[in-house]
Write an enzyme that holds these catalytic residues in place. Sequence first.
Site, short mmCIF file in Angstrom:
data_model
loop_
_atom_site.label_atom_id
_atom_site.label_comp_id
_atom_site.label_asym_id
_atom_site.label_seq_id
_atom_site.Cartn_x
_atom_site.Cartn_y
_atom_site.Cartn_z
N CYS A 156 0.82 -1.21 0.00
CA CYS A 156 0.00 0.00 0.00
C CYS A 156 0.85 1.26 0.00
CB CYS A 156 -0.92 0.02 1.21
SG CYS A 156 -2.15 -1.25 1.12
N HIS A 157 1.74 1.37 0.96
CA HIS A 157 2.51 2.61 1.07
C HIS A 157 4.00 2.35 1.22
CE1 HIS A 157 -1.62 3.24 2.53
NE2 HIS A 157 -1.56 4.23 1.67
N GLY A 158 4.43 1.13 0.88
CA GLY A 158 5.87 0.86 0.78
C GLY A 158 6.62 0.71 2.09
N TYR B 295 -5.78 11.40 -0.55
CA TYR B 295 -4.93 10.22 -0.35
C TYR B 295 -3.47 10.59 -0.62
CZ TYR B 295 -3.78 5.20 -0.65
OH TYR B 295 -3.28 3.95 -0.46
N ARG B 299 -0.24 10.44 2.00
CA ARG B 299 1.01 9.71 1.77
C ARG B 299 2.21 10.63 1.63
NH1 ARG B 299 -0.06 5.37 -2.87
NH2 ARG B 299 -0.43 7.25 -4.06
#
Lengths: 193, 485
Positions: A156-158, B295, B299
């Site tokens: 998902c986000h590494g 989103y 992130r």
Amino acid sequence: MSEHGSKAATADAAHAGETRRDFIHIAAATVAAGGVAAVAWPFVQQLAPAADTRAASTAEVDVSKVPEGSEIRVLIGGLPFFIRHRTPVEIARAKADDHAQLRDPATDDSRLHKMLDGKLNPAILVTSGTCTHLGCVPVGPAQGNTGDFGGWYCPCHGSHYDTSGRIRKGPAPKNLAIPKYDYTSATMIKISL
Amino acid sequence: MSGPSTYEPKNGFTKWMDERLPILRFNHDLMEFPTPKNLNYWWTFGGILAVMLVVQIVTGIVLAMHYVADTSKAFDSVERIRRDVDFGWLIQGIHANGASMFFLAVYIHMFRGLYYGSYKSPREVIWILGVVIYLIMMATAFMGYVLPWGQMSFHGSAVITNLIGAIPLVGDTVKTYLMGGPAIGDATLNRFFSLHYLLPFVIAGIVVLHIWALHVPGNNNPTGVSVKDVKKDTLPFHPYYTVKDGFAIVVFFILFASFVFFMPNELGHADNFIQANPAQTPSHIVPEWYLLPFYAILRAITFDIGPIEAKLLGVGAMFGAILILFFVPWLDTSKVRSMRYRPLAQQAFVLFVLASVGLGFCGANDPDKFVFNYGPDKVALVYTEAATGKVIREVSDNYEALVAKKAALAEPARSEAAIEVSSEGFKWLWLSQILGLYYFLYFLLILPVLGILEKPKVRPPSIAESVTKKHAAVPASPVNPVAAE
């Protein structure tokens, strides 16, 4: 004025302007607020996990069935857990990094639970399968991607986890959690939420 | 602005009715509502949104008749609607694509408000109610996306509920109460279905307040100049704007229908046609397109600030990006409403729109992949130096040289060494950090400061004059220009 009568109750200068009607207003509002709170409580509490959900919260797993270098995934109440059978190289790698620069410092031994004979079984690593960033399920050896540190990689986000499930790179703040579990025999473990 | 009612009952029945329930008077006054005569097509999105809300409620009620909120049946029940229920493919397609169309319209509506200063005094409450509607829309869309119980549904909702878990102190409790169990399951699916059905009606209620608040000061307009003379500056809502809105709705429906009939799954994800599997997250998990900018902001925060972890900062930035909209009426210090007359703000606004759209692209892409590469790919030799134990990464254009170098390494470094492709480029992560920073700067720095520094252009003295002047400025030309002989 006299028809309201209540003015007469405030002859005392310290309470000038206050009436018995004020008292009734405050008292009535307090009772109403109490009533609303009492009714709201069950309507909020019903959102909590129900008794049957809470009851179904353990699983027994035969760890001898996990092939070396691979892992199995167990769901308890829908939550995933990883049971990994580590190779000697993976164990050595985890131990070698015990004193490396870690975001959430922990030794590999501290992430294992004792067997019935009081010894640690470094071959079997049991961790939560929930990435500590935003709760995705990391991929591991079975999916062909173990990340930069040989453990798990969260797509998902590494986030990269090492062979002890410790966070090494990426946005996750904590190591993969170690669930509550006990060895019930040499090869069986019981995981509970 | 609405002034005294001009309604006059025409016959005995309407007179009788007017004294008991003045609903005909209410409707008459709505239709007669004086509306600035210069509204352009950006103003038609309010009407489009009202229609979209009705479309979503009507199709949703029908879908609820066939849908089963049970983790073992939900996925199949949606597929059954698409395949077996008569016209289910159509109604499900309208509902699923309708959500995207709804958001497309709401974003245009919001950008219009930001450009023409529709949030400024005396319209702050209209704007705030609009932001509340937008927030509830996002919650409704998020819960609706969970219902088909595909892989994206499940893991997308896992990410969002975990965001709530990141809130200090109360986060974990709120998360458990939201999910109704240790993980997303039957309890979660059922309560999301219940709330997904409820919230559109809450939206409808707030829409009534939004329109009520609108009818106190009346519409803003492209010049931002207030109505000064109702006779000269305005037209009755009907038929002038019912027809204009109606035309825009038809055009919008052409776009909508082209999705429903020709590319019904274009805006979805292939992963959502796989039934949810809690043990396996899809390799590329993204929300629906309309949530992508937020989103990307989530992130973009990959660094801790002091004791606050990156995760919490990301969540804070994401919610902050939405909540900041509530304060726009007070962050923008300019007295001039329309950016037509604010040359600097106009440029900042265009960049803001580009940043918002750009953040959407950042959200759709892997943060570690590159927007563009600096040059052709190279090769790298990665090995552990025997003497120091340090990991060395040697990048080169020359593959053969690296192969030779690898062969020359002593064991055990040689067998553990690897040659890999090495590319250098500009990461999506960095783009999202730059654009995210601009997003916040626009509201927190540019709008407050520009209002003080900027010298606005001359505004027309009235709406009526802005219309007549524009026409006068165009040199008169013959209707059928004759070619020179």
